[in-house]
Write an enzyme that holds these catalytic residues in place. Structure first.
Site, short mmCIF file in Angstrom:
data_model
loop_
_atom_site.label_atom_id
_atom_site.label_comp_id
_atom_site.label_asym_id
_atom_site.label_seq_id
_atom_site.Cartn_x
_atom_site.Cartn_y
_atom_site.Cartn_z
N GLU A 82 6.12 -8.96 15.24
CA GLU A 82 5.56 -9.42 16.51
C GLU A 82 5.61 -10.95 16.58
O GLU A 82 5.99 -11.53 17.58
CB GLU A 82 4.11 -8.93 16.60
CG GLU A 82 3.77 -8.37 17.96
CD GLU A 82 2.40 -7.74 17.94
OE1 GLU A 82 2.00 -7.20 16.89
OE2 GLU A 82 1.74 -7.79 18.98
N ARG A 91 0.82 -1.22 0.00
CA ARG A 91 0.00 0.00 0.00
C ARG A 91 0.85 1.26 0.00
O ARG A 91 0.40 2.34 -0.39
CB ARG A 91 -1.01 -0.02 1.15
CG ARG A 91 -2.15 -1.01 0.93
CD ARG A 91 -3.07 -1.08 2.14
NE ARG A 91 -2.38 -1.56 3.32
CZ ARG A 91 -2.29 -2.84 3.68
NH1 ARG A 91 -2.86 -3.77 2.96
NH2 ARG A 91 -1.64 -3.20 4.77
P1 AMP Z 1 4.78 -2.64 11.26
O1 AMP Z 1 6.02 -3.23 10.66
O2 AMP Z 1 4.32 -3.42 12.48
O3 AMP Z 1 4.88 -1.16 11.55
O4 AMP Z 1 3.61 -2.87 10.23
C1 AMP Z 1 3.47 -2.01 9.19
C2 AMP Z 1 2.91 -2.65 7.96
O5 AMP Z 1 1.90 -3.62 8.23
C3 AMP Z 1 2.28 -1.55 7.14
O6 AMP Z 1 2.86 -1.61 5.85
C4 AMP Z 1 0.80 -1.84 7.14
O7 AMP Z 1 0.35 -1.88 5.82
C5 AMP Z 1 0.61 -3.20 7.80
N1 AMP Z 1 -0.26 -3.17 9.01
C6 AMP Z 1 0.13 -3.45 10.28
N2 AMP Z 1 -0.90 -3.36 11.14
C7 AMP Z 1 -1.98 -3.01 10.42
C8 AMP Z 1 -3.36 -2.74 10.74
N3 AMP Z 1 -3.83 -2.82 12.00
N4 AMP Z 1 -4.17 -2.38 9.72
C9 AMP Z 1 -3.71 -2.28 8.46
N5 AMP Z 1 -2.44 -2.53 8.09
C10 AMP Z 1 -1.56 -2.89 9.05
#
Ligand code: AMP
Length: 177
Positions: free
Chosen positions: A101, A64
């Site tokens: 995670e 995205r």
């Molecule tokens: P992170 O590495 O945990 O910061 O996760 C970021 C990536 O995961 C982003 O590119 C988001 O598109 C996706 N993502 C993580 N959590 C969500 C959520 N609750 N809703 C939508 N997309 C998420």
């Protein structure tokens, strides 16, 4: 940006419980993408703090982040660089494994995507734990290019992802939950 615009964007984001797995409240941005006026507000708001700076390249994260990143790049007159999941880019890459995670992930960027004298803005749809964006920032740093900052449409502030993006460059998010 006007708080009325922020409210319109916030209420267009759809919460989908238990996707892609139980316990995750997924922030679905497709209603924003589908509305030209909201999308324009989103892109303008994501760019706002960086306007007036010379930005050579916008780096967007699979998948995205490609949508937001390329629209931002177009608006700024900058080039676009994709950071992709491992194995998707066709040419020579630099890559990084990082922990999530649960489990781990790998991302890659083409070796010639950024030059050391270029200025860069990182863009993604959502900042959660910061693992993905942190890894992308490390790839940018390895390229020698100069990071101007990072911009996200959504930040899940309770996950403290911002903390993993330490390094001095500003971190901007438009909608915070
Ligand atoms: P992170 O590495 O945990 O910061 O996760 C970021 C990536 O995961 C982003 O590119 C988001 O598109 C996706 N993502 C993580 N959590 C969500 C959520 N609750 N809703 C939508 N997309 C998420």
């Amino acid at each position: 940006m006007l708080s009325a615009s922020i409210d319109q964007l916030r209420s267009a984001i759809r919460d989908v419980p238990d996707f892609p797995k139980p316990g995750i409240l997924f922030k679905d941005i497709t209603p924003v993408l589908a509305d030209a006026r909201l999308m324009q507000l989103a892109i303008d708001g994501m760019i706002e703090p960086f306007s007036g700076q010379k930005i050579d390249k916008v780096v967007g994260i699979d998948a995205r982040g490609f949508i937001f990143g390329s629209m931002i790049a177009q608006k700024l007159g900058a080039g676009f660089v994709p950071v992709r999941k491992k194995g998707k880019l066709p040419w020579r890459t630099r890559g990084l494994d990082y922990s999530l995670e649960y489990g781990s992930n790998s991302i890659e960027m083409h070796l010639d995507a950024l030059a050391p004298d270029e200025t860069v803005l990182l863009a993604d749809d959502l900042l959660a734990t910061g693992g993905t964006a942190g890894a992308a920032l490390e790839l940018i740093s390895q390229s020698g290019a100069r990071l101007l900052g990072s911009t996200f449409f959504i930040e899940l502030a309770f996950l403290d992802g911002r903390q993993r993006l330490a390094g001095g460059a500003p971190v901007h998010s438009l909608i915070t939950f």
